[in-house]
Enzyme design. Structure first.
Site, PDB file in Angstrom:
ATOM      1  N   ASP A 205      12.005 -24.331  25.221  1.00  0.00           N
ATOM      2  CA  ASP A 205      10.378 -24.627  25.483  1.00  0.00           C
ATOM      3  C   ASP A 205       9.986 -25.860  25.883  1.00  0.00           C
ATOM      4  O   ASP A 205      11.504 -26.935  25.893  1.00  0.00           O
ATOM      5  CB  ASP A 205       9.949 -24.640  24.088  1.00  0.00           C
ATOM      6  CG  ASP A 205       8.435 -25.274  23.482  1.00  0.00           C
ATOM      7  OD1 ASP A 205       7.814 -24.378  24.421  1.00  0.00           O
ATOM      8  OD2 ASP A 205       8.092 -26.047  23.230  1.00  0.00           O
TER       9      ASP A 205
ATOM     10  N   CYS B   1       0.568  -1.590   0.013  1.00  0.00           N
ATOM     11  CA  CYS B   1       0.104   0.315  -0.078  1.00  0.00           C
ATOM     12  C   CYS B   1       0.926   1.127  -0.181  1.00  0.00           C
ATOM     13  O   CYS B   1       1.944   1.052   0.083  1.00  0.00           O
ATOM     14  CB  CYS B   1      -0.881  -0.230   1.263  1.00  0.00           C
ATOM     15  SG  CYS B   1       0.377   0.380   2.780  1.00  0.00           S
TER      16      CYS B   1
ATOM     17  N   CYS C 288      46.096 -18.252  -2.902  1.00  0.00           N
ATOM     18  CA  CYS C 288      45.917 -17.866  -1.735  1.00  0.00           C
ATOM     19  C   CYS C 288      45.389 -17.014  -1.318  1.00  0.00           C
ATOM     20  O   CYS C 288      44.232 -16.595  -1.736  1.00  0.00           O
ATOM     21  CB  CYS C 288      47.657 -16.876  -1.824  1.00  0.00           C
ATOM     22  SG  CYS C 288      47.374 -15.952  -2.211  1.00  0.00           S
TER      23      CYS C 288
ATOM     24  N   ASP D 175       7.451 -21.199  18.160  1.00  0.00           N
ATOM     25  CA  ASP D 175       8.345 -21.721  18.671  1.00  0.00           C
ATOM     26  C   ASP D 175       8.938 -20.101  17.917  1.00  0.00           C
ATOM     27  O   ASP D 175      10.250 -19.661  17.737  1.00  0.00           O
ATOM     28  CB  ASP D 175       9.164 -22.378  18.996  1.00  0.00           C
ATOM     29  CG  ASP D 175       8.701 -22.864  20.077  1.00  0.00           C
ATOM     30  OD1 ASP D 175       8.484 -22.253  21.002  1.00  0.00           O
ATOM     31  OD2 ASP D 175       8.379 -24.362  19.889  1.00  0.00           O
TER      32      ASP D 175
END
Length: 840
Positions: free
Chosen positions: A503, A16, A83, A705
């Site tokens: 949890d 929007c 390298c 979670d």
């Protein structure tokens, strides 16, 4: 004068005018942005900017504002990088291109990962530009093996070149160095072939070494030197060319040299090439082993599968399998792809995917994973995921991303290596000048020896390989343990974590209710009550009913036909079973039927205080048994918690469950900090509170979670959880066992320690030996470092770094390291003192 740049960035998330306004304001607030105009129809923003703003900063600004730029990403496979200077040069070259937001080059994997604005450039164009820089590149696809046949071919080619160079250099070394070490040999050479003839012979053989096996150093090093971007090949080319050129003059036009400086150094030029090729060969072999974890994972993939086609079962290549195919797997075969078992029973070895050694039983409806090994039974399963969507393919992708990650510690290394080779060349020039001005006679010979030694001994390879090789081996070994670092910087960030928050449901516990106790009333038999109760509960859809049914199945008790089944939602169920009226439900349900619970009610209340859910069974109007149902703690959880605490970490639990149940679980596991009864958004607030004592990691598994996993400093997702949780995490545990959390912290600590060891060696080696090569010991001890010894030291420097990184391949699982298998869970109230219970 400051140059202005303009670019059109595709932006996601704008829907929007308010979104467009926020994007414009965010960009205009950035230092250096002079104009920003959003086209909402095309979902893009036109930006004009100048220094200090850059494309990487603009994309970061959009990310912070919540409207990330839609960038393309590609990976290039690059060869000829020898390298850290090479990889740094490629990274800077790519980052300077219009439309490139960022570019990360990994010397160990020989790849570059580039994010760019679509339309401004393309993967093919990026590969072309890198090739023009002198480093052949191609767009990496799924078909491009990581350090596959190309790396093996390079090892073989380097081995052949080393052998050829050694055979050619050996006579040169014997003639020249043998004469220095054994005077009798020197006289013998003079009396037989003569000094001039021996020098011409050395010239011929050394020319064959330099312009045969050693030509690769000149082909790469000289063009880079002429471009003003010297690399390690340039150092080798300059050093050997100086020694060879001086020797050619001494051999063919000795009159051009000062008195006493008529020496030849053919053996130095030849042996330097041999030793550096030997070092490259050892380095290539070691680098090949650093990618062994990826190759092992890819090697798990089945080549063919037996697939139903109409009424026939035919063998097809794995790439021809489609979702929905029915696949027949015989005993001992690899599971072809991810799927769901249709018929058959077997035990499947999933250790190569999850790291768990115990085979898993598979019956109808069970999920199988491609690449695992079927046991003694035959299975027919339906393919649910194929190709790049399978778990094995996703694991390979995660490991590759982690191995190609650029840790914060690498930033400082990159800034130093960017100037390293030019600084070494300057040091060589200064060394030569000092020896010419202040050195003893013959000053020119001393200056040449010291200057060549400085060029040869410097080793930017070791600095460039120090971090990425440890990351490759460490993340690969972690993957073998079932730990995937989705985001490479998590490997370093875990070192700073002070608190690990878990949890509860599905993470610390199994995630579904199970029957944990049966306390029969006086006069009732445990098995008989379980049989009657389970017969009724098989008709109920309540989760607790499922727990009782599973327990009955595990106990192999008989089930009876059920009639007159009645369910009273929220209370319980009743039915006629084997001639008996059986009621099963909460205490209030049986009491409403006029049934006295007696002493079982007090026992039920006590079990409820420990986090278990009590329910009762009555037979023919008399209470028969008390059942206790709980979400059980996973078997490995207590050991993992103790191991984390042993590492000095604070352990906390955050859950939406009620405070009583949460406290009971925490007491059983020895978790001191508990935050209960929180909604998903409340977990973020809880994390912020815990974070006050330092960085925090959160371990979870469910959709609820995901916000907490994303908000934590390090999010660790249980792999058996939801895709949303996994996508929000930094680290994924494939098996779902919390021993993986211990492994993640342990591998992080070991890998970072390994990186620090490598960096200490790489920088210490150069800081100490470059002055020695320049002649720092000569005034006190009269010693100068031979360019041959310098070449040997340089070759071994990179090999040391790689060998140290390879030690991570044999790191034991943290569960073995901490011996957490001996940790026992705390005994619960219901486990002690109840002589009538039947533990299930």
């Amino acid at each position: 004068m400051t140059t202005s740049h303009t670019i059109t960035l595709p932006v996601s998330g704008m829907s929007c005018a308010s979104c467009a306004g926020r994007v414009e304001r965010a960009l205009l607030a950035a230092d250096g942005v002079t104009d920003a105009s959003v086209n909402l129809a095309s979902k893009s923003v036109y930006v004009t900017y100048q220094t200090p703003a850059d494309l990487a900063g603009l994309t970061q600004t959009l990310d912070t504002a919540g409207y990330p730029a839609r960038l393309g990403e590609t990976t290039l496979a690059i060869s000829s990088m020898s390298c850290a200077s090479c990889s740094g040069r490629v990274a800077r070259g790519l980052s300077a291109l219009p439309g490139v937001a960022d570019a990360h080059v990994n010397l160990a994997t020989e790849t570059a990962t580039i994010r760019f604005v679509p339309g401004t450039t393309s993967p093919t164009e990026l590969a072309r530009l890198v090739t023009e820089m002198g480093y052949p590149a191609q767009v990496k696809t799924d078909a491009t093996p990581p350090q596959g046949n190309g790396a093996e071919d390079e090892v073989s080619r380097l081995g052949q070149l080393t052998l050829i160079a050694a055979l050619l250099a050996f006579p040169v070394f014997v003639i020249e160095m043998g004469g220095h070490m054994f005077p009798a040999m020197h006289h013998w050479v003079n009396q037989t072939i003569g000094v001039q003839t021996s020098r011409v012979l050395q010239f011929v053989l050394t020319s064959a070494v330099l312009f045969g096996p050693g030509l690769r150093f000149y082909r790469t090093g000289i063009p880079q030197l002429l471009k003003g971007t010297p690399d390690m090949n340039s150092l080798v080319a300059l050093g050997t060319a100086a020694a060879f050129g001086f020797s050619v003059v001494a051999t063919f036009v000795p009159g051009l040299l000062p008195e006493g400086a008529n020496h030849v150094y053919f053996e130095a030029a030849a042996v330097i090439v041999v030793l550096i090729l030997l070092g490259r060969w050892l380095e290539a072999r070691a680098k090949g082993r650093t990618g062994s974890a990826i190759r092992k994972l890819i090697g798990l993939r089945a080549k063919t599968a037996r697939v139903s086609r109409g009424d026939d079962v035919i063998e097809l290549p794995i790439d021809e399998i489609i979702v929905g195919d029915e696949i027949h797997t015989r005993p001992g075969e690899k599971i072809a792809t991810d799927g769901t078992v249709l018929t058959g029973t077997s035990f499947v070895d999933e250790s190569m995917i999850s790291g768990e050694p115990i085979p898993v039983e598979k019956t109808t409806g069970a999920s199988v994973v491609g690449g695992t090994i079927n046991g003694a039974g035959a299975l027919v399963f339906q393919a649910t995921k194929v190709g790049k969507d399978t778990m094995l393919a996703q694991i390979v992708s995660m490991v590759e991303q982690a191995q190609g990650a650029k840790l914060p510690i690498q930033g400082a290394v990159d800034r130093i290596t960017m100037w390293f080779v030019p600084a070494v060349m300057l040091a060589a020039v200064v060394t030569i000048a000092v020896w010419l001005l202040f050195g003893p006679s013959p000053a020119l010979s001393h200056a040449l020896v010291a200057g060549v030694a400085v060029l040869i001994i410097a080793c930017p390879c070791a600095m460039g390989l120090a971090t990425p090789t440890s990351i490759m081996v460490g993340t690969g070994r972690a993957a073998e343990m079932g730990v995937l670092f989705r985001k490479g910087d998590a490997l370093q960030s875990l070192q700073n974590v002070k608190t690990v928050a878990f949890d509860k449901t599905g993470t610390l516990t199994a995630g579904r209710p199970e029957l944990v106790h049966i306390l029969p009333a006086s006069g009732f038999d445990t098995s008989r009550v379980l049989s009657l109760t389970a017969s009724v509960e098989t008709l109920s859809e309540h989760p607790i009913a499922g727990a009782i049914s599973r327990a009955a199945n595990a106990q192999n008790v008989p089930l009876f036909a059920v009639t007159e089944f009645v369910s009273e939602t929220g209370y319980g169920v009743s039915a006629q079973v084997d001639g008996h009226l059986v009621h099963v439900g909460a205490d209030r349900f049986l009491q409403s039927k006029g049934i006295d619970l007696g002493t079982l009610q007090d026992q039920g209340t006590a079990l409820g205080h420990t986090g278990k859910s009590p329910l009762y069974a009555a037979v023919d109007g008399h209470v028969a048994a008390l059942f206790a149902v709980a979400d059980p703690i996973k078997p490995g959880t207590p050991a993992a918690i103790q191991a984390l605490k042993g590492m000095g970490l604070r352990v906390a639990m955050i859950t939406g469950d009620n405070q009583g149940t949460a406290n009971a679980i925490a007491d059983e596991l020895g978790i001191g900090t508990v935050v209960a009864e929180v909604r998903p958004d409340g977990k973020i607030t809880a994390l912020n509170g815990l974070r006050q004592e330092g960085k925090l990691a959160f371990v979870g598994d469910g959709i609820n979670d995901a916000p907490a996993l994303a908000s934590a400093d390090i999010g660790i997702a249980i792999g058996t959880g939801t895709d949303i949780a996994i996508e929000a995490a930094d680290v994924v545990l494939i098996s779902g066992e919390l021993s993986g959390v211990v492994n993640a912290f342990d591998m992080s600590a070991r890998t970072m320690r390994n990186i620090r060891q490598n960096l200490f060696w790489a920088f210490g080696y150069n800081i100490v030996l470059i002055p020695v090569a320049a002649g720092a010991l000569y005034p006190a001890f009269g010693m100068m470092l031979s360019p041959v010894l310098a070449a040997g030291a340089m070759a071994l420097s990179s090999v040391f770094v790689l060998s140290n990184a390879l030690r991570l391949r044999w790191v034991p699982s943290a569960t073995e390291h901490h011996d957490i298998s001996d940790v026992k869970p705390t005994e619960t109230l219901a486990q002690s003192g109840e002589n009538r219970e039947a533990r299930i």
